[in-house]
Design an enzyme around this catalytic site. Sequence first.
Site, mmCIF file in Angstrom:
data_model
loop_
_atom_site.group_PDB
_atom_site.id
_atom_site.type_symbol
_atom_site.label_atom_id
_atom_site.label_comp_id
_atom_site.label_asym_id
_atom_site.label_seq_id
_atom_site.Cartn_x
_atom_site.Cartn_y
_atom_site.Cartn_z
ATOM 1 N N LYS A 14 45.068 34.637 45.809
ATOM 2 C CA LYS A 14 45.738 35.943 45.806
ATOM 3 C C LYS A 14 44.721 37.080 45.901
ATOM 4 O O LYS A 14 45.044 38.161 46.386
ATOM 5 C CB LYS A 14 46.584 36.104 44.546
ATOM 6 C CG LYS A 14 47.771 35.151 44.472
ATOM 7 C CD LYS A 14 48.585 35.395 43.216
ATOM 8 C CE LYS A 14 49.783 34.446 43.137
ATOM 9 N NZ LYS A 14 50.577 34.657 41.907
ATOM 10 N N ASP A 30 38.676 33.798 35.581
ATOM 11 C CA ASP A 30 39.607 33.352 34.556
ATOM 12 C C ASP A 30 40.539 32.253 35.047
ATOM 13 O O ASP A 30 41.391 31.790 34.293
ATOM 14 C CB ASP A 30 40.441 34.548 34.051
ATOM 15 C CG ASP A 30 40.679 34.480 32.550
ATOM 16 O OD1 ASP A 30 39.814 33.940 31.834
ATOM 17 O OD2 ASP A 30 41.730 34.965 32.096
ATOM 18 N N LYS A 58 44.967 36.985 28.515
ATOM 19 C CA LYS A 58 44.850 37.393 29.923
ATOM 20 C C LYS A 58 43.583 38.217 30.176
ATOM 21 O O LYS A 58 42.496 37.842 29.756
ATOM 22 C CB LYS A 58 46.112 38.135 30.340
ATOM 23 C CG LYS A 58 47.367 37.268 30.222
ATOM 24 C CD LYS A 58 48.618 37.992 30.674
ATOM 25 C CE LYS A 58 49.852 37.091 30.540
ATOM 26 N NZ LYS A 58 51.092 37.759 30.966
ATOM 27 N N LYS A 59 43.723 39.339 30.879
ATOM 28 C CA LYS A 59 42.543 40.098 31.301
ATOM 29 C C LYS A 59 41.772 40.657 30.116
ATOM 30 O O LYS A 59 40.538 40.669 30.116
ATOM 31 C CB LYS A 59 42.955 41.246 32.232
ATOM 32 C CG LYS A 59 41.771 42.067 32.738
ATOM 33 C CD LYS A 59 42.215 43.210 33.622
ATOM 34 C CE LYS A 59 41.024 44.065 34.042
ATOM 35 N NZ LYS A 59 41.427 45.204 34.905
ATOM 36 N N ASP A 78 37.644 46.186 39.210
ATOM 37 C CA ASP A 78 38.451 45.081 39.706
ATOM 38 C C ASP A 78 37.738 44.425 40.874
ATOM 39 O O ASP A 78 36.861 45.029 41.509
ATOM 40 C CB ASP A 78 39.835 45.569 40.127
ATOM 41 C CG ASP A 78 40.696 45.975 38.937
ATOM 42 O OD1 ASP A 78 40.366 45.542 37.808
ATOM 43 O OD2 ASP A 78 41.670 46.718 39.122
ATOM 44 N N ASP A 93 44.418 48.687 29.165
ATOM 45 C CA ASP A 93 43.554 49.833 29.398
ATOM 46 C C ASP A 93 44.014 51.059 28.604
ATOM 47 O O ASP A 93 43.191 51.737 27.975
ATOM 48 C CB ASP A 93 43.486 50.146 30.894
ATOM 49 C CG ASP A 93 44.858 50.124 31.559
ATOM 50 O OD1 ASP A 93 45.868 49.947 30.842
ATOM 51 O OD2 ASP A 93 44.928 50.285 32.787
#
Length: 938
Positions: free
Chosen positions: A222, A252, A393-394, A418, A637
Amino acid sequence: IPLLTNGQPISGEIPCATPDNQSVRTTSGPLGPGDKHLPYVDPRMPVPVRIVDPSKDLNSYGLGNVDWKERVEGWKLKQDKNMMQMTSRYQEGKGDMEGTGSNGEEHQMADDARQPLSRVVPIPSSHLTPYRIVIILRLIILGFFLQYRATHPVKDAYPLWLISVICEIWFALSWLLDQFPKWYPVNRETYLDRLALRYDREGEPSQLAPVDVFVSTVDPLKEPPLVTANTVLSILAVDYPVDKVSCYVSDDGSAMLTFESLSETAEFARKWVPFCKKHNIEPRAPEFYFAQKIDYLKDKIQPSFVKERRAMKREYEEFKVRINALVAKAQKMPEEGWTMQDGTAWPGNNPRDHPGMIQVFLGHSGGLDTDGNELPRLVYVSREKRPGFQHHKKAGAMNALIRVSAVLTNGAYLLNVDCDHYFNNSKAIKEAMCFMMDPAYGKKTCYVQFPQRFDGIDLHDRYANRNIVFFDINLKGLDGIQGPVYVGTGCCFNRQALYGYDPVLTEEDLEPNIIIKSCCGSRKKEKGINKKYIDKKRAAKRTESTIPIFNMEDIEEGVEGYDDERALLMSQKSLEKRFGQSPVFIAATFMEQGGIPTSTNPTTLLKEAIHVISCGYEDKTEWGKEIGWIYGSVTEDILTGFKMHARGWISIYCMPPRPAFKGSAPINLSDPLNQVLRWASGSIEILLSRHCPIWYGYNGRLRLLERLAYINTIVYPLTSIPLLFYCALPAFCLLTGKFIIPEISNFASMWFILLFVSIFATGILELRWSGVSIEDWWRNEQFWVIGGTSAHLFAVFQGLLKVLAGIDTNFTVTSKASDDDGEFAELYVFKWTSLLIPPTTVLIINLVGIVAGVSYAINSGYQSWGPLFGKLFFAIWVIAHLYPFLKGLLGRQNRTPTIVIVWSILLASIFSLLWVRIDPFTSDATKAASRGQCGVNC
């Protein structure tokens, strides 16, 4: 630095990996001379608990290896010597009144080095004063307007009137939350020449602070590896001392494709980086450099440039082919899983159950380019994952990078991007350092946020993907208060702020700052503090010291002159409870200027780095609660920046003339809506959490207007509910013949006119001081309605279900069309999702209402046209805002939606022709008058 496993020293030898025991693997670069394709893998299963006996002499653990006292004395001598040199230069230059000659030049350089590294450029008062006056006038007019609307109900359309008044009151509150944080907009300007004079003089060792750059990625299918490779290459070629830059790539998804493509990227960087620095090209991402439609020979004077550029373009094309071959190979995973070059299985074949992996591709001794110069470090990191653990997650991946980087390089500042945001400006890090290393800002600045800019968006930006209004108006306004919110990428952090420490704001804050680094971040004054000790700490905080405020030796044993202050220092157990059981990482947290001791063993550091990315490391610590990226929302964030601002930190908004970063954004409608859905869902999660800005942080230093901005950030999805009702009201008014406003006098109509004038005046003056074009402003207004009636509405229900009922729902793409024609072919790709049902419904009923209303007016005579115009105005306002959505529906690839729209309008037209005869809302007298059977004088 202590490196312990169950109380026993770790051997420097690394055991070889076997299929039965996937243990530690050697690495390339400075941390080991092994095979570059074999990552350093976590050998421990399960992870042992690290215990330090506080009653034992810490020198036995190796904490006495570094003689901090000698370093302090050496630093003092160096500072005294520098001060004497500056004094002598000043006295020599003072005699030369004309400022000419060598003495005058040195005196001028010394003056420039003492100048601020940045300045605030205020908005001209001729732009700002009328803007503020109009805001106040609009607030007054809005008050009178709402007072009139609330006290003059429409009796024959009471439900419609009540809904409209409730919606208008909510819109007014929403406008207040959005408008007043833009009261103090500012611009900023940096001075890179002064930064070089102070910290990076030619011919002298650079004094610039070390920076660790984080790149996060998950799924290479992706997030294309070629895009990630371009981002990494732009980082490695950045205009900054190579020994001060380290790039960490977080995988990840533990994908072997990411690992192999990063290996190819490291090899290509040996050729690409020297080419960039030799010819000073911009941007330094090869895909975007070679795609530029400009005169690439401009300002180039070296005769070899054309030949070298042509050769480098050929090298890059060959590199792309190799990456594409890896991607093609990775499309189908073998049944037995991926295998490495030595025949052993890839440790990350199961992305949900695998050990931690670290691979150093480039470093000090092993990372040389084709010219023999050093390259910045490049480190691959894939944190450990096991079933039954929360990985967050992130946010969890970023916290793992914080710990790994602290152990291996410990840069004083962190910059995260990113994987699709490359360095468009090679001096971006220096731009951030103009604030971070400025004596006036550095000690209180938690992060420097850069605006997001995008490539590959159509000229008219149909779906407002550039988000210009947010980045060029809202964030500029916040920069004049306490700073912009953190937007997730293109942000340079102060590592101390991520550790949960408080800032140094005033001279009074310097006195209790010796107990900043306590388990709860307390700043309370303690009785009996030695005044001499306080003065010594003040002096240390006012200088650019390269030593830590505390070291591990001070914490337990104390040193000379510090015995009276042992009660102020935390115990080792308190540190472990806060930061986790890693003495190496804990020691790194006290080194405010970054760096690691030169005597450390790279092999043991790798073992420690593997330990700090284990999945159980954060258990019973404050990671994700008070330290690092904060957990609890998919929009980590916003939550992370809010916690820093609540502790009193400020942030800076940096907009260099050349955009620092550029990324790729989806240009069709459906993909941005799904992205907006995720952001809005995260806002609802924060709204329903304990970190909600409405009630959290009142004991801190969060300023009022900054709090209003954060409240607006989390409540804006709720506006979708009144917006949906308000957009449907015109259709109901047209279909029923009723209206939400009663007949008004000339005096009352004045408030309506003034309100519309003030709305337009506010927008025009806002565009004037910000420089945003009216087209960008209008596109933003359109997408606000489209997103408000679709993604925001679904986010409200999704967030409520997730937080209150624990049900996690996803709205995904169900069908896809494609168009391969044209540069912006993706613009015409329409992906139908369930998110589009509400705006489609609003659009159809308003079109039906317009057709029905006009047909009714035609059949009723000209006396019915007057009341119709007000209803038509609101309906056309709704359709104008939904026009980009309508254009997408009627695109040449979207036959099914087009058929639905056309048949809906056709049926509405047929229905409207019979409206007069079947209308239940029209009186018989009105119908008779329309047929000319009444004696009224028309």
